[in-house]
Each structure stands twice: as C-alpha cells, then as structure tokens.
Design a protein around this motif. Structure first.
Motif: not given
Length: 530
Positions: A235-255
């Motif tokens: 429900q929150d955060g910056q997410w994107h699908w992998t090229g094969d559409g199998q995984y949804y990954c959360k970005g804006d990775t922090s220190s």
C-alpha cells in the motif's frame, strides 16, 4: 497504594572492569488466559465476583518463592526483597499479562507463579526457569513458524488480535536490514555451537539478502523488499515490476539497508564455511560498492535518480547536514568491508583517500556538534557500522584520533539504554573500558518472551517520571529506563524511553532483536557459561 508499592529504588552501579557475565537460569514470564469456570482455574478464584474495591489495593498473595503479589485496580505488582534492587518490584498490566487491569483475586501456584482473577477473566502468570539459550530457541521457533517470507525475516500482522494462528507476513521498508541482523545472529550461533541448523538458517537468510540485489533490476542496487506475482499488493512506497513480471520490488533503498547488508557480509564471510556462498557475497559486495563509487558516493535507484537517504557524497557533506557524521562513517565502513571481503586494493585505496584526504574520518567525530535530535535508528546504523570498522581497522592512529572519539560521542547517550548489542559493540571498540555488562545481560533476561504488540501504557504511573520534552516523533518519553518486559515490544532502533505503545495485539514482532546480541555476546566472550 499501587504506586507506593512501585516506588523504585535506585543505586549507582560501579563497574571496575568489563567482566564477562556468567549466565544463569532465570525465570521467564509466560501467561495463559482462562475463562471463568474452566477446570484448571483454582477453586479460590471461582467464587462469585466480589464487590468493587474501595481503594487501589484489591488482593494480596504470597507466592511459593516468598515473593508478595499485590493486586490493584491497575494491574499486579510482584515484590521480591531477595531479588536484585532493580528487579524487586515487577509490574504486570495490559494484555501481555492480564485480561484487564482490574484485579479481584490472587492465588499462588506451586512454582513461584500466580493465578490472577480480573473483572473479565483469569490469567495464569508462570515464572518458568530458563537459560538464555532455551529462550533463544523459543525465538527461533517463532521466526520459522510465522516470520519467514521467502527467506526474509518478516513482520507479522494478526487478523484476530493476539491470535498467532491468524498471522499474515508482510513486506517492510527494512526487510533487508532486519533479515541481515537475523542472518548475522545465525552466523554467530554457528560459530559458537557448530549447529547444522544454525548454518542452514544463516545460509537461507543470507541468500535472501543477496537476492534483493539480484531481483531489483539494476545490479549493484538492492531492493528494499519484494513480493511475488499474485501476492497481496503493498500500500505504500516506490515499487516496480521486474522485466519478467514475476516480482514487484520496492525501491528508494536507504542507507539502513546498505548498512545491514555490509554488516552481514562482514560477519558471514568471516564465520561461515561455505566457499561458494562467500564468493557470491564478494561479488555482491563489489557491485554495490562500485555502484556507490561510480555514482559520486550516492545510491542511484532504478529510476536513475538518487534515493532519498543513500547519500555519502562530499557535495552533500559540504552542507553540514546533521547526518553527515553518521553517513561519512558508514561509507568508511562499507569501503573497509569491501576491501576485506574482495581483496581488491581499489577499495582500500578509496578508503584511505576518503578517510584522510577527503576528511571523512574527521567528519565522523562531529556527531555531537551537528546533531539536532536523538535518533535511535541512527544509533543502530552507527553501531553496526562501527562493528565492521573495529573488526578490520588496525591503524592505531586512525582508531585513536578519529574512530574511538567518534564511538565515544554516540556512547554518551547509548550508555543509559542498557542495550546489550550496542554495549558489546562498544566493548569491541573500547576493549579496556569499564562497562556494566551485567545490566545489559539483565535486558536480555527481561525481554518479553511474548512478542505480540500488546498495548502498553506506563505514562500515568506515578513511579515513572516523564520527561518534559517529547522525543523526535513528538511522543512522550520517560526520564528513567523501565525493564523491557514492561515496555511496548520494539526493536533496537526504537526509543527505549517511550513507555506507551502497541497495536492492541494486531501484530507480532519476529524477536531477532534478542538473538543478535545474545549470540554476538556469546561469540565474543561477553556472555559465558551456557
């Protein structure tokens, strides 16, 4: 009456040397709720409900070990004059211990525990003798049963409050950090016990952390978290699908994530026997380090833009932001770990340049000067980074001129927390310091076995002196430190002086916060005898 009973005694503890703690069997608290009329409930508690009490004190009973328990309209107090000063008065309230806080009757069991009848039900509070190793096994079992999400150590929501059978694991901003800390705990456990189970746990969790860099879509950039196709959408955060559409990954990775990853890479490389896994760690370490160096000391997201908190650049530090002493020291720790793990002289050269020519080592000593507020999450990032620096840096000039003074600046606030993990790491950096390791072991003994996030409210207790200043989140905080089993369940990045909290039993913490200091303390000889 309640708060007279709870009048805490304070003593100054003087420790002449940081002596190892000889661990011993100690009672751990377990509670079971019963309804009126169930056959297990003592007959003395089955009587009709008495009239409402006229004062705070509602019941008194002497336990089989001689401790006196006082029932009140606001919970139960156990008084044991034979215990150490800080444990003579123990307070039981909230659903961690009681159906409700209005206590009507007490009945002792035969094993130092107590049956408590309240207005709405009955609780049996057991004081079960256990070693810390046995306690660790309870936490391990919980993680495997309810907190393993694709190898990541995950938080757990409870659909029905307090019912662990309704748990649902979910993603978290810091999946990489929490899993790294658990994996490191299992590495230390393996080094102490040579346990095949510990080795398997360490491998599984380490591989899950490595996968965060593999799945993110840009090698050298680890995702915060991921879910698989078909799973409940976040429900929150910056997410994107992998090229094969199998995984949804959360970005804006922090220190936070990078600190956790490098802490784990350091520990796993030094302690695990798996050559193939270590080779994978070395490759991942190099890719992340190269990514940071090749992007002017910044973490660049898959979007091509810098992340919010992945900033270690000279341009950023020239603004004198309050986190620059922390971030500069993080970067030095990353480079030192990369140099050790990979053997690539590039990283040692970059490390020396950053430390001395670019002034990062000096900047790391300016924490108190630039600090604007106490951030307990920053303490976590600092101490995990310090662990790696003090593990590998042998240059006494760097250590004495910069790193030890920088460590001391953080320690000035941390020392009052009785935090076993930070204390053990501080002892690694200051091996000749006089430290009260017994108090940190007490924290491990007093961490609640039940990690359900029950609501806890201590701010109205008259024996708790509240601070006139709110914390950085604008929440009330106490001046003195309460035992962990009287506080809300929390990880080490939370304010230990925040005495109210919880989610009405709607979530359960994984408990890895207990495992890492316990096994690290065992590995480094701060905790002995088990």
């Amino acid at each position: 009456m309640l708060f007279k009973i709870l009048g805490w005694l304070t003593v100054a503890i003087v420790c002449l040397a940081a002596q190892p703690v000889h661990l011993a069997i100690q009672p751990q608290k377990f509670r079971t709720f019963y309804a009126f009329g169930e056959p297990q409930v003592p007959a003395a508690l089955q009587k009709p409900t008495p009239p409402p009490p006229t004062g705070d004190l509602t019941a008194i009973a002497v336990a089989s070990d001689g401790a006196v328990w006082y029932g009140t309209s606001q919970g139960v107090v156990r008084v044991d004059l034979m215990a150490g000063t800080r444990d003579r008065h123990q307070y039981f309230a909230g659903k961690r211990y009681l159906p409700d806080d209005e206590v009507l009757r007490l009945a002792a069991d035969l094993s130092a525990g107590m049956w408590v009848r309240t207005r709405t039900g009955v609780s049996h509070i057991e004081l079960r003798p256990m070693t810390l190793m046995a306690k660790a096994a309870v936490f391990e079992k919980r993680i495997h049963e309810r907190h393993d999400r694709h190898g990541l150590v995950a938080p757990s929501s409870l659909v029905t409050a307090g019912d662990v059978n309704t748990n649902q694991t979910r993603d978290d901003d810091n999946d990489g950090l929490w899993t790294s800390m658990y994996a490191a705990a299992e590495c230390f456990r393996y080094a102490v016990t040579n346990s095949p189970e510990a080795l398997a746990n360490a491998r599984r969790a380490t591989e899950a952390v490595l996968f965060l860099e593999e799945v993110a879509g840009k090698r050298g950039f680890p995702a915060r978290s991921f879910i698989r196709k078909g799973e409940r959408m976040p429900q929150d955060g910056q997410w994107h699908w992998t090229g094969d559409g199998q995984y949804y990954c959360k970005g804006d990775t922090s220190s936070d994530e990078i600190v956790g990853h490098f802490f784990l890479y350091c520990v796993a490389t030094d302690l695990l026997p798996d050559a193939a896994l270590k080779k994978r760690i070395a490759g991942t370490t190099a890719r992340i380090m190269d990514h940071i160096l090749d992007h002017s000391y910044n973490l660049i997201d898959v979007t091509g833009k810098p992340t919010t908190w992945g900033r270690w650049s000279p341009d950023y530090f020239r603004q004198n932001p309050p986190d620059s002493p922390l971030n500069s020291m993080e970067l030095l720790s990353f480079l030192k770990v990369a140099a050790h793990i990979t053997g690539n002289p590039r990283y040692e050269k970059k490390y020396r340049k950053a430390a001395l020519d670019m002034g990062y080592a000096q900047l790391a000593t300016r924490y108190k000067e630039l600090r604007e507020e106490i951030n307990y999450s920053d303490e976590e990032l600092a101490m995990l980074s310090f662990y790696c620096l003090f593990r590998y840096e042998k240059d006494e000039d760097l250590l004495n001129r910069y790193y030890r003074p920088a460590l001391d600046a953080w320690w000035e606030n941390i020392v009052r927390e009785d935090n076993p993990l930070w204390t053990f790491i501080y002892a690694r950096g200051r091996p000749n310091a006089s430290l009260d390791l017994a108090s940190t072991a007490r924290t491990l003994y007093r961490m609640p076995v039940d990690t359900i996030e029950w609501t806890v409210k201590n701010s109205l207790r008259k024996d708790v002196m509240m601070d006139t200043q709110l914390d950085r989140s604008r929440r009330p905080q106490a001046k003195s430190l309460l035992p962990r089993d009287e506080l809300p369940v929390a990880k080490w990045n939370s304010n230990p002086f925040e005495v109210d909290g919880g989610s009405d039993g709607r979530a359960e913490d994984d408990g890895a916060a207990f495992l890492l200091p316990y096994w690290l303390g065992r590995r480094h000889g701060f905790l002995i005898g088990e």
